[in-house]
Design a protein around this motif. Structure first.
Motif, PDB file in Angstrom:
ATOM      1  N   ILE A 197       0.842  -1.203   0.000  1.00  6.62           N
ATOM      2  CA  ILE A 197       0.000   0.000   0.000  1.00  6.62           C
ATOM      3  C   ILE A 197       0.877   1.253   0.000  1.00  6.62           C
ATOM      4  O   ILE A 197       0.618   2.215  -0.737  1.00  6.62           O
ATOM      5  CB  ILE A 197      -0.937  -0.008   1.220  1.00  6.62           C
ATOM      6  CG1 ILE A 197      -1.953  -1.151   1.101  1.00  6.62           C
ATOM      7  CG2 ILE A 197      -1.664   1.320   1.353  1.00  6.62           C
ATOM      8  CD1 ILE A 197      -2.878  -1.277   2.283  1.00  6.62           C
ATOM      9  N   ARG A 198       1.949   1.218   0.797  1.00 12.20           N
ATOM     10  CA  ARG A 198       2.849   2.372   0.849  1.00 12.20           C
ATOM     11  C   ARG A 198       3.497   2.620  -0.513  1.00 12.20           C
ATOM     12  O   ARG A 198       3.616   3.766  -0.968  1.00 12.20           O
ATOM     13  CB  ARG A 198       3.919   2.129   1.907  1.00 12.20           C
ATOM     14  CG  ARG A 198       4.730   3.369   2.259  1.00 12.20           C
ATOM     15  CD  ARG A 198       5.777   3.089   3.329  1.00 12.20           C
ATOM     16  NE  ARG A 198       5.155   2.609   4.549  1.00 12.20           N
ATOM     17  CZ  ARG A 198       5.286   1.367   5.002  1.00 12.20           C
ATOM     18  NH1 ARG A 198       5.991   0.481   4.329  1.00 12.20           N
ATOM     19  NH2 ARG A 198       4.706   1.004   6.117  1.00 12.20           N
ATOM     20  N   LEU A 203       3.989   5.830  -5.380  1.00 12.94           N
ATOM     21  CA  LEU A 203       4.048   5.856  -6.841  1.00 12.94           C
ATOM     22  C   LEU A 203       2.948   6.743  -7.417  1.00 12.94           C
ATOM     23  O   LEU A 203       3.186   7.542  -8.343  1.00 12.94           O
ATOM     24  CB  LEU A 203       3.923   4.432  -7.387  1.00 12.94           C
ATOM     25  CG  LEU A 203       4.057   4.268  -8.912  1.00 12.94           C
ATOM     26  CD1 LEU A 203       5.438   4.723  -9.364  1.00 12.94           C
ATOM     27  CD2 LEU A 203       3.814   2.812  -9.308  1.00 12.94           C
ATOM     28  N   ALA A 204       1.732   6.609  -6.863  1.00 16.39           N
ATOM     29  CA  ALA A 204       0.617   7.428  -7.355  1.00 16.39           C
ATOM     30  C   ALA A 204       0.859   8.910  -7.089  1.00 16.39           C
ATOM     31  O   ALA A 204       0.582   9.761  -7.941  1.00 16.39           O
ATOM     32  CB  ALA A 204      -0.685   6.977  -6.698  1.00 16.39           C
ATOM     33  N   VAL A 205       1.392   9.238  -5.915  1.00 20.46           N
ATOM     34  CA  VAL A 205       1.676  10.634  -5.584  1.00 20.46           C
ATOM     35  C   VAL A 205       2.724  11.207  -6.528  1.00 20.46           C
ATOM     36  O   VAL A 205       2.600  12.347  -7.017  1.00 20.46           O
ATOM     37  CB  VAL A 205       2.141  10.758  -4.123  1.00 20.46           C
ATOM     38  CG1 VAL A 205       2.685  12.157  -3.839  1.00 20.46           C
ATOM     39  CG2 VAL A 205       0.984  10.466  -3.175  1.00 20.46           C
ATOM     40  N   LEU A 206       3.764  10.417  -6.825  1.00 21.96           N
ATOM     41  CA  LEU A 206       4.801  10.881  -7.743  1.00 21.96           C
ATOM     42  C   LEU A 206       4.229  11.110  -9.140  1.00 21.96           C
ATOM     43  O   LEU A 206       4.575  12.097  -9.815  1.00 21.96           O
ATOM     44  CB  LEU A 206       5.944   9.864  -7.794  1.00 21.96           C
ATOM     45  CG  LEU A 206       6.809   9.755  -6.518  1.00 21.96           C
ATOM     46  CD1 LEU A 206       7.840   8.658  -6.667  1.00 21.96           C
ATOM     47  CD2 LEU A 206       7.491  11.085  -6.212  1.00 21.96           C
ATOM     48  N   ILE A 264       2.518  14.850 -13.349  1.00 21.83           N
ATOM     49  CA  ILE A 264       1.504  15.366 -14.279  1.00 21.83           C
ATOM     50  C   ILE A 264       1.160  16.811 -13.954  1.00 21.83           C
ATOM     51  O   ILE A 264       1.002  17.657 -14.848  1.00 21.83           O
ATOM     52  CB  ILE A 264       0.247  14.481 -14.219  1.00 21.83           C
ATOM     53  CG1 ILE A 264       0.565  13.066 -14.749  1.00 21.83           C
ATOM     54  CG2 ILE A 264      -0.886  15.094 -15.023  1.00 21.83           C
ATOM     55  CD1 ILE A 264      -0.573  12.096 -14.572  1.00 21.83           C
ATOM     56  N   THR A 265       1.055  17.125 -12.652  1.00 24.35           N
ATOM     57  CA  THR A 265       0.711  18.494 -12.246  1.00 24.35           C
ATOM     58  C   THR A 265       1.798  19.486 -12.653  1.00 24.35           C
ATOM     59  O   THR A 265       1.508  20.570 -13.174  1.00 24.35           O
ATOM     60  CB  THR A 265       0.503  18.552 -10.722  1.00 24.35           C
ATOM     61  OG1 THR A 265      -0.515  17.617 -10.353  1.00 24.35           O
ATOM     62  CG2 THR A 265       0.085  19.943 -10.287  1.00 24.35           C
ATOM     63  N   PHE A 313      -8.283  11.220  -6.875  1.00 23.22           N
ATOM     64  CA  PHE A 313      -7.163  10.464  -6.321  1.00 23.22           C
ATOM     65  C   PHE A 313      -7.080  10.654  -4.807  1.00 23.22           C
ATOM     66  O   PHE A 313      -6.859   9.696  -4.061  1.00 23.22           O
ATOM     67  CB  PHE A 313      -5.862  10.912  -6.982  1.00 23.22           C
ATOM     68  CG  PHE A 313      -4.635  10.456  -6.254  1.00 23.22           C
ATOM     69  CD1 PHE A 313      -4.224   9.134  -6.316  1.00 23.22           C
ATOM     70  CD2 PHE A 313      -3.902  11.353  -5.483  1.00 23.22           C
ATOM     71  CE1 PHE A 313      -3.094   8.712  -5.621  1.00 23.22           C
ATOM     72  CE2 PHE A 313      -2.779  10.933  -4.793  1.00 23.22           C
ATOM     73  CZ  PHE A 313      -2.371   9.609  -4.861  1.00 23.22           C
ATOM     74  N   ALA A 314      -7.221  11.893  -4.341  1.00 24.27           N
ATOM     75  CA  ALA A 314      -7.156  12.162  -2.907  1.00 24.27           C
ATOM     76  C   ALA A 314      -8.260  11.413  -2.161  1.00 24.27           C
ATOM     77  O   ALA A 314      -8.022  10.848  -1.085  1.00 24.27           O
ATOM     78  CB  ALA A 314      -7.260  13.668  -2.650  1.00 24.27           C
ATOM     79  N   TYR A 315      -9.459  11.400  -2.754  1.00 23.44           N
ATOM     80  CA  TYR A 315     -10.564  10.675  -2.116  1.00 23.44           C
ATOM     81  C   TYR A 315     -10.276   9.173  -2.093  1.00 23.44           C
ATOM     82  O   TYR A 315     -10.519   8.495  -1.082  1.00 23.44           O
ATOM     83  CB  TYR A 315     -11.864  10.961  -2.868  1.00 23.44           C
ATOM     84  CG  TYR A 315     -13.045  10.173  -2.354  1.00 23.44           C
ATOM     85  CD1 TYR A 315     -13.668  10.513  -1.155  1.00 23.44           C
ATOM     86  CD2 TYR A 315     -13.534   9.075  -3.055  1.00 23.44           C
ATOM     87  CE1 TYR A 315     -14.738   9.787  -0.669  1.00 23.44           C
ATOM     88  CE2 TYR A 315     -14.602   8.341  -2.583  1.00 23.44           C
ATOM     89  CZ  TYR A 315     -15.202   8.699  -1.388  1.00 23.44           C
ATOM     90  OH  TYR A 315     -16.254   7.958  -0.917  1.00 23.44           O
TER      91      TYR A 315
END
Length: 421
Positions: free
Chosen positions: A6-7, A12-15, A20-21, A181-183
């Protein structure tokens, strides 16, 4: 899913979202800069044409240098060094801006070259040139004087953003993706925490059931000895142990089943007119054995004049039993409990105060959550499921009441329950 997995997924998703941002921000900034440069070039060309038209009207030669000067990002000055008709100037400005698709409000001012003071100025909202309101304005005209004029775009940034089109849309889509994504991340972490809490609950339940079962098993083996019939005191002692452990098991099973029922349906209160003072006395009587074993005591200050309410007798008794039982269990000295009642307008206030270990401020809201137990490190002197206070809050809420906790570590706890009369 393991915690490490999970970590890894979260990092990976945050990166990915961060990359993208940053990329989106870079291209939006580039697009904005291009629009800004295009806007400045277009305004310069429009003002240059206006200046040439004024030169032609005044029959003065055009200067060798560009008469248009950009003072700031949204302010331009045009040197005409001749007569300026304000009405004509506004018409020329609006015509040139509309011709070049500059759909933005603007302000202009006419200045005296000798003194540098503004002689006239106006704010012009964007309108087509055929607008009669604009054309019928009576503006002053000056002759035989030298003037220059300035033009400012107060809503320049908003105009540029409106011109960006697809970039604004893609930014909104990206924002929605980030929120989603945050949700999703919040749900994943919440499920992970719930999984860990349920795992702890199962471990606690296993220990809670194992102890009385082991005690009953040992007692039954002793009772199988035929010679025990000649030892009536020992026989009575072991049968009493079996009875107490059986009652303990029954309470634990009922508590678990009761909470499972709460999850599936409404509590189903059987309300009747009850005397809260009598219910308090019943709850104290139910915990008399535990108090005696811990050399504890309960003092009552039942000062409420209105103590008859509509409530479920069984559940309300269980609420007070749970609070008194916790006050006994979570105390490292002789338990001293104070139960008081008072009138509180349209509510009846019940207060249960103890001299126990106390609860840290950061855990005040968490203690009412299902399965939650205050962290005690590696020390587990008191066994439990973490269901007691959750049950208390559920019953109080079902009665349209409220419960508050006042406590600090080492100072004991006070639970205040407000029940509607």
């Amino acid at each position: 899913m393991k915690s490490s997995s999970i970590r890894f997924v979260v990092i990976l998703a945050v990166l990915c979202i961060a990359g993208i941002t940053i990329t989106q921000w870079y291209w939006v900034r580039r697009a904005f800069d291009l629009k800004e440069a295009e806007f400045e070039r277009t305004v310069n060309a429009a003002l240059f044409n206006v200046a040439n038209q004024i030169f032609e009207i005044n029959k003065t030669p055009s200067p060798a240098v560009n008469p248009v000067k950009q003072v700031s990002t949204n302010y331009f000055v045009v040197q005409v060094n001749g007569d300026v008709d304000a009405s004509l100037l506004e018409f020329l400005l609006r015509s040139e801006f509309e011709k070049r698709n500059i759909a933005a409000d603007f302000e202009y001012g006419v200045y005296d070259c000798s003194s540098g003071k503004m002689t006239y100025g106006d704010y012009v909202p964007f309108r087509p040139t055929g607008d009669p309101v604009a054309n019928n304005k009576k503006l002053p005209a000056w002759n035989n004087y030298a003037y220059y004029f300035g033009v400012q775009f107060p809503n320049r940034e908003a105009h540029l953003i409106n011109q960006m089109g697809i970039w604004s849309f893609s930014s909104v889509v990206l924002l929605l993706v980030i929120l989603f994504f945050a949700y999703s991340l919040f749900v994943i972490l919440k499920q992970k925490r719930l999984s860990e809490i349920q795992k702890d609950f199962i471990n606690n339940m296993t220990h809670e059931f194992k102890t009385p079962i082991s005690t009953i098993a040992v007692s039954t083996q002793v009772l199988r000895n035929p010679n025990i019939i000649h030892q009536p005191e020992r026989l009575l002692n072991y049968t009493t142990i079996i009875e107490k452990e059986n009652i303990r098991l029954k309470h634990q099973v009922e508590r678990v089943l009761q909470m499972a029922k709460f999850d599936k349906e409404d509590i189903g209160l059987k309300k009747e007119n009850v005397d809260v003072h009598q219910i308090i006395r019943d709850a104290i009587q139910n915990t008399a054995l535990s108090l005696q074993e811990r050399n504890g005591s309960v003092h009552c200050e039942l000062g409420a004049e209105k103590h008859i309410i509509s409530a479920d007798r069984l559940h309300l008794t269980n609420v007070l039993y749970n609070l008194i039982d916790n006050a006994i269990k979570y105390c490292n000295q002789d338990p001293r409990i104070l139960i008081s009642t008072a009138d509180a307008g349209k509510f009846l206030l019940i207060s249960v105060k103890d001299n126990g270990l106390g609860i840290a401020r950061e855990n005040h809201r968490k203690v009412f959550q299902k399965f939650y137990r205050v962290p005690t490190g590696n020390v587990h002197d008191v066994k439990g499921f973490g269901l007691g206070l959750h049950y208390v809050k559920s019953v109080v809420n079902a009665h349209k009441g409220s419960i508050k906790l006042d406590s600090d570590l080492g100072t004991g706890s006070t639970f205040r329950i407000n029940l509607p009369l």
